[in-house]
Design an enzyme around this catalytic site. Structure first.
Site, short mmCIF file in Angstrom:
data_model
loop_
_atom_site.label_atom_id
_atom_site.label_comp_id
_atom_site.label_asym_id
_atom_site.label_seq_id
_atom_site.Cartn_x
_atom_site.Cartn_y
_atom_site.Cartn_z
N TYR A 65 -65.25 46.52 13.88
CA TYR A 65 -65.00 45.99 15.22
C TYR A 65 -66.03 44.92 15.57
CZ TYR A 65 -61.75 49.80 16.43
OH TYR A 65 -60.68 50.65 16.49
N HIS A 96 -49.02 56.16 18.82
CA HIS A 96 -49.83 55.26 18.02
C HIS A 96 -49.76 55.58 16.53
CE1 HIS A 96 -52.91 52.17 17.78
NE2 HIS A 96 -53.66 52.95 17.04
N ASP A 119 -52.54 48.84 14.67
CA ASP A 119 -53.95 48.91 15.00
C ASP A 119 -54.70 47.82 14.23
OD1 ASP A 119 -55.78 51.10 16.50
OD2 ASP A 119 -56.84 50.43 14.71
#
Length: 372
Positions: free
Chosen positions: A296, A350, A169
């Site tokens: 982000y 994940h 990630d």
């Protein structure tokens, strides 16, 4: 160790009392009949989780588990970094830094600590909280800037000449930067994901497998990518609600977790129900959900600014591709890193380090100990 301070998790009781009141006073919005997870996080599921949070979940027990392993803080280039540091018990343990992502935390790797620090093929594990997450400073930095901090932490604070790095990630972006910028001191990197086509690639340079992967990612993005679009454009607007309501915080995180797991696998995909709540609690008690989603935006701004893309390095890179991750072909990964091992796994998603810790630990051990 240099300029390092011991650290213990110790959340004030008033923070827990306040959390209980907020959970009890949740204003439920209602949901469409028989909607399940089709409109986002299921309210019926979330109500049950909140009830367990109030009556069955024991933060103090989980806090003691978090404190089971040595933790420290260090000021690195003016940023306070929180990290776990657990020495391997083998004769020559390899130094390994593990980097988490969103919406998890340093707790992502909790289950693999004993698996990687025992035996002859062991590691000195360094497991930091990314700035803006958990118990590190509440500041959002680019993935490349985090890589710069990790380099200093490992070589100056912990005095390693060379080290290894793994993560997924956001941790994937950090590790790509480490391999690209510091190939003399990063001996190997391991990934579970490697990034996605975003429409900037020349189709003429893409293999048929890469084109199929790009089509899959585009479809997934339209169905499940709303979280990343909000984080990358309006993170502050989102932060007010998530920082104020624990139910909202859980609902937003659960929406992402569910995107990579069927409903029956939801809790198992994150370890179990307690592991899921402990991770959410780390965001809640530190009030770092706002800075975590802001990362982000900061990364996106760096990309939009026209910054030079990272150069592919010759650092050996291993990939363990779990079945509920986006199934990228090897040639896609080879665009970014020097792939020397590419393995498709039989189970996991994940958060593989929490869901299938034995498998994940075996992958790290076999890859890093194969590097000459």
């Amino acid at each position: 160790m240099k300029n390092v301070t011991e650290f213990k998790v110790n959340v004030p009781e008033q923070v827990l009392d306040d959390l209980k009141k907020r959970l009890q006073n949740t204003r439920w919005p209602g949901e469409a009949e028989s909607s399940g997870w089709n409109f986002g996080t299921s309210e019926s599921y979330l109500r049950g989780l909140v009830q367990y949070w109030l009556t069955g979940y024991d933060w103090r027990k989980q806090e003691s588990l978090l404190n089971k392993y040595p933790q420290y803080t260090a000021e690195v280039k003016g940023v306070k970094i929180h990290f776990q540091y657990i020495k391997g018990k083998g004769k020559n343990p390899k130094p390994l830094i593990l980097t988490h992502g969103w919406p998890d935390s340093y707790y992502r790797f909790h289950k693999i600590i004993p698996l990687l620090t025992e035996g002859e093929q062991s590691f000195d594990l360094v497991i930091p909280s990314i700035p803006g997450f958990g118990f590190s400073d509440k500041v959002a930095l680019t993935s490349e800037a985090v890589a710069d901090l990790w380099k200093v932490l490992m070589t100056e604070n912990l005095s390693y000449d060379k080290f290894y790095a793994a993560g997924g990630d956001i941790g994937m972006g950090v590790n790509k930067a480490l391999a690209s910028k510091y190939p003399q001191i990063v001996a190997g990197v391991h990934f579970t994901d490697i990034g996605y086509p975003m429409g900037q690639e020349d189709p003429a340079t893409m293999s048929e497998a890469e084109k199929q992967f790009a089509q899959f990612v585009q479809q997934w993005w339209y169905a499940e990518g709303a979280y990343a679009m909000v984080h990358s454009t309006k993170p502050q607007s989102l932060a007010y609600g998530l920082n104020d309501s624990p139910a909202a915080l859980a609902g937003w995180i659960l929406s992402f977790v569910h995107s990579g797991a069927t409903t029956d696998l939801l809790e198992r995909s994150f370890g179990d129900k307690d592991a899921l709540l402990t991770n959410i609690m780390i965001y809640w008690v530190t009030q770092t959900i706002g800075t975590s989603v802001r990362m982000y935006k900061v990364d996106a701004m760096a990309q939009w600014s026209g910054a030079q893309p990272l150069q592919k390095s010759n650092v050996p890179a291993g990939i363990s591709l779990f079945p509920r991750e986006a199934q990228f072909p090897k040639e896609w990964a080879e665009r970014f890193v020097n792939v020397t091992s590419y393995r498709k796994m039989k189970e996991g998603g994940h958060f593989a380090a929490l869901e299938v810790p034995d498998v994940f630990a075996d992958e790290l051990r076999s890859f890093f100990y194969s590097i000459k």
